[in-house]
Structure formats: structure tokens, C-alpha cells
Design an enzyme around this catalytic site. Sequence first.
Site, short mmCIF file in Angstrom:
data_model
loop_
_atom_site.label_atom_id
_atom_site.label_comp_id
_atom_site.label_asym_id
_atom_site.label_seq_id
_atom_site.Cartn_x
_atom_site.Cartn_y
_atom_site.Cartn_z
CB CYS A 180 4.15 0.64 8.10
SG CYS A 180 4.22 1.06 6.35
CG ASP A 184 -2.06 -1.03 1.05
OD1 ASP A 184 -2.07 -1.73 0.02
OD2 ASP A 184 -2.91 -1.12 1.94
CB SER A 237 -3.59 4.26 5.39
OG SER A 237 -2.48 3.71 6.05
CG ASP A 266 -1.07 -2.67 4.70
OD1 ASP A 266 -0.40 -2.85 5.73
OD2 ASP A 266 -1.31 -1.55 4.24
CE LYS A 267 -5.86 -3.53 2.13
NZ LYS A 267 -4.68 -2.72 2.52
#
Length: 574
Positions: free
Chosen positions: A201, A88, A477, A130-131
Amino acid sequence: MDAKTFDKSKLPSRHVTVGPSRAPHRSYYYAMGLTEEQINRPFVGVVSCWNEAAPCNIALMRQAQAAKVGVNEAGGTPREFCTITVTDGIAMGHQGMKSSLVSREVIADSIELTMRGHCYDALVGIAGCDKSLPGTMMAMLRLNVPSVFMYGGSILPGRFRGKDVTVLDVFEGVGMHSAGKMSGEDLHELECVACPSAGACGGQFTANTMAMVSEAIGLALPGSAGSPAPYEERDSFAVASGKAVMRLVADQLRPRDIATRKAFENAATIVAATGGSTNAALHLPAMANEVGIDFDLFDVAEIFKRTPYIADLKPGGQYVAKDVFDIGGIPQILKALLEGGFLHGECMTVTGKTMAENLEKVTFNTNQKVVYPVSNPLSPTGGVVGLKGSLAPDGAIVKVAGLKKLQFSGPARVFECEEDAFAAVSAGNFKEGEVLVIRYEGPKGGPGMREMLSTTSALYGQGMGDKVALITDGRFSGATRGFCIGHVGPEAAVGGPIGLIENGDIISIDADKGTLDLDVPADILEKRRKAWKAPDNPNKTGAIAKFADQVGPARYGAVTHRGGKAEVICYADI
């Protein structure tokens, strides 16, 4: 544990390894250097989302090799493969973000197809960004073969002018630069130091939120999600994950034995307690769909409402994932919640023990300021809140961690896409007190339900983050902060109320009461509804169009298939 422990006749891999008719299949395995003894063992898929798109994923192949060692030592034959991931941070702020949520489905589908096509008996999944975390866990729940999930680890914090920083500081630096508050030289210096290592992150953004979910729901080994990606300790967790999956094969303990309704409640609890990403309210229903459990946005929000906020993590707080690791890891948070009566301790986990048994020897660390006891929380209710009202009959979600004010009311300023909103914000073409509306960015309308971090960060960088509100049928986000409300449903593209808003309409938000209302008389709204026409979507072909055709509402996870409720036969039972 050796191959004799396992009865191959009851495992899926018998279809490619057992009997005279499978001689051609076995010849392929001999071609890859396997011995007859290895062919007779259970086959374990070891999947990672390794790629060179971003630092989130570059350490995953190393950890996959370690997981294979654990599988082999415990009597299995590991079969490594990779799946995609869309990162992302790279996709953010442009058309590439339309690929992000779609990638979750592709990840789950590709793991399913690889496992099905080659008849693997078990799965170790290693994900970084993320995903890829929910996508991998969705595949585990869909296949229901013995499975262990492992997070690839977070990035180390950067240092800028004596302070810890994350990529969020760079996004907000863009807003500061546009407002004349940061020089180009300073922004360049910041971008060069913000991300100093491999890993996802570092704040409590989507990756670390879903990593905590993996431990709270019981699909990952205790403590495995905490250590940063560069640390060699991750390799020992990978070896342990490989060994653990072989114990699960021996005991035939499967993901659906672990991910029960109560386990999903545990998962939602840790999201709320840590001020986690609003995206969890999308991913938990999607994971539950794989099992056939009813657990939609409102079920998630109900857990959020009764959970104390106890972890002081960025973006709403001060600390990052490494700080959680330094004070004892995610088991510290789980221990605080269990002792406070907010977790179901009887839930089974991949250790073969219950959550309470896993935490029995964990002592809550009182000599730290990262995680608070539930008796002294940062706030009595969770860091994430569900909303409902005339503007969001199917719900919406907002992260309130770090917010000083939980109510907002103001006139709407409407944008038909994220690019228009970002351009207006960058140019200062908005007023304090307004509610910025970004619509036609939902699952179907986007398509792909883009995140709006570039826009929200620009607002914060300009010092306007608490002076305006922003609502969208798209997503935010996990790094977003400020009064930003996403997942507004029904989305504009299917005729939801957000598609009927006009400039100047008053929108009222109360995150304390959980309401989101459009202050327009019903008769006027009805006239607008009759005149409304869905705009044409230019995405006519390819994966994005396919997603738009298949995807359901955000309330239920924006899923693309009917899930466990419609299942006739499960892969694990072939």
C-alpha cells in the site's frame, strides 16, 4: 571477494559441510547441482515472503533472484526459501484478521527454524506487507547472523477522476456507498483503478512505516526502501544487498551490533516524523525484545513526543511513497532529522558505516513539498502520540497526523467485537459526539488483536470521522485516520478498565496532554470489577489458540517468548 576470505571453521554451516561425517549432507548439495567450491563457501539464506495473496508480495521472488546474484558474486552460496505472510488488505474486516498479528510470530519463527535446521551463516530478508517486515527483522535480531533487510517496494498510486488514490480510498468508498454518497458504479470504477501494480500500500501505512524503520535502524541499505516495487532499480538494490551481507560476514558485523538502544530511538523518530502507523508502537518493542533491550510503548511514545512531524504523507497528508522516492527517497527524511539534531548519527549500519557517514553526501532537497525541514515542521511534535490514564494504565496509541482537534470527550457506546461495531456504523446506529468502544479484540481477547480499518473507513466515508472517537484494545491499520485510539491496555480479556465500561460512561481523551480517562468513580468501578467475568473464547485449538496462550501485553509488543534477556546461547554462536 572469494571463498578463501572466509574461515568456514567459525561459521554455522561447518556443521553440514565440513569433515567425513558430513558426506551424507554434502551429497544433498551435489544433488542440487552445487560444486565442491560452492559447498565450501558461506551459506546465505535468502528469504522472501512471496505469495499470490496480494500485490504486496508478487514482486518479491524476482528480487530474491537478484539478491542471490549479489551473494554469489561476493563469494557466498545463496540458499533461497520462502515464508508465509498474511496480507492485511485481504484479511481486513472479517475473522481472517485474527491471523495477521499471529503471522508476525510465525514468520519470525519459520525463518529461525529454517536457518537453524540448515545451519545458514547469514541472511538476506525481503518482505512486502505489514507484519512480514517486523517479522523478518525480528528473526534477524533473534539469530544475530550477519543480515541485510530489503523492502519489496510500494505500489504505484492509482488515479481516479484526476486524483491519486490508494486502497484506503476504496475502504472509505464503502462508507460513502453505505451513506448514499457514492453510487455502486462509481465504487466499482474506483476499486478497478486504486491498485495499479505490484507492491505494498502506497500511503504511510504499516508497510511503508516499517520500511522506513528498516533504513532508520540501520538494517537496510540506504535508499533501498524507497523505489516502488515495479521499478527495475529494486533489482539493483537486491544485488547490492546480497553483496553487502557478504561484507558483513567477512567483518562479522551482526544485527545486534547495529540495532542498539539508540538505533531503536532513530527508528521511533522516523515513525513520528512521517505520521507513520500506530502499529510501529507494537513492532518496535517486539523487535527490541529479540535483543533484550527495554523499549516498550512508553519509551516509543517518549520519542514521539519530542519529534517534529515533517512528512506530508497519506493518510493524514497528501503524498504517497512514490512521491518520497521522486524527491530523493528516505535519506531525505533522515538527512532533515540528522541536521535538526533528532537522530543519533553515530549508529552503525549494514554499510559498515555510521548513519552520519551514509548521509554525508546527501543534500536536502528544498525544491519539493513532501518533506519539510525540521525548522518548519507540519507540527512541532510527532504524528503519533502515546496516551495513558485511568482507562489505559498500560498505555494506548493514536495517530494525530492531520487531526485538527486533539481533545475529545463524550459518552461511550460499547461493542463487544468489531463485527457489531461495523454493523452499527453501517446502519448509522450511533450519534455524533459519542466514543465508540470496541473491546475483547486485544492480543488475548481477539485473539490476534485485529485491525479496525473497515469500521474507521466506514465512519470517514460517511463524513463522521471527526465527529466521533473510537477506542479499542485491538489495533488500527496504518491507513486509519480520525480520532482512533488503539492498543488500550490492559486489554478487556485480562480485566483491564476497558472491559468495565458501560454505555453512557464519559470518556475523556487529550492527545495534547497524552491522557485517556474513564470518568467513573473508583468505588463504582470496583463494584463492576468484582462482578466482571471474562467471556469464553471460542478459539480453543490451532495457531490462534496457541498465540492466545502465549502472547503478552501490547505494551511490550504482544510477543510470545521471553526474548534476548532470557537467552543462554545465540544461534550465531553455535
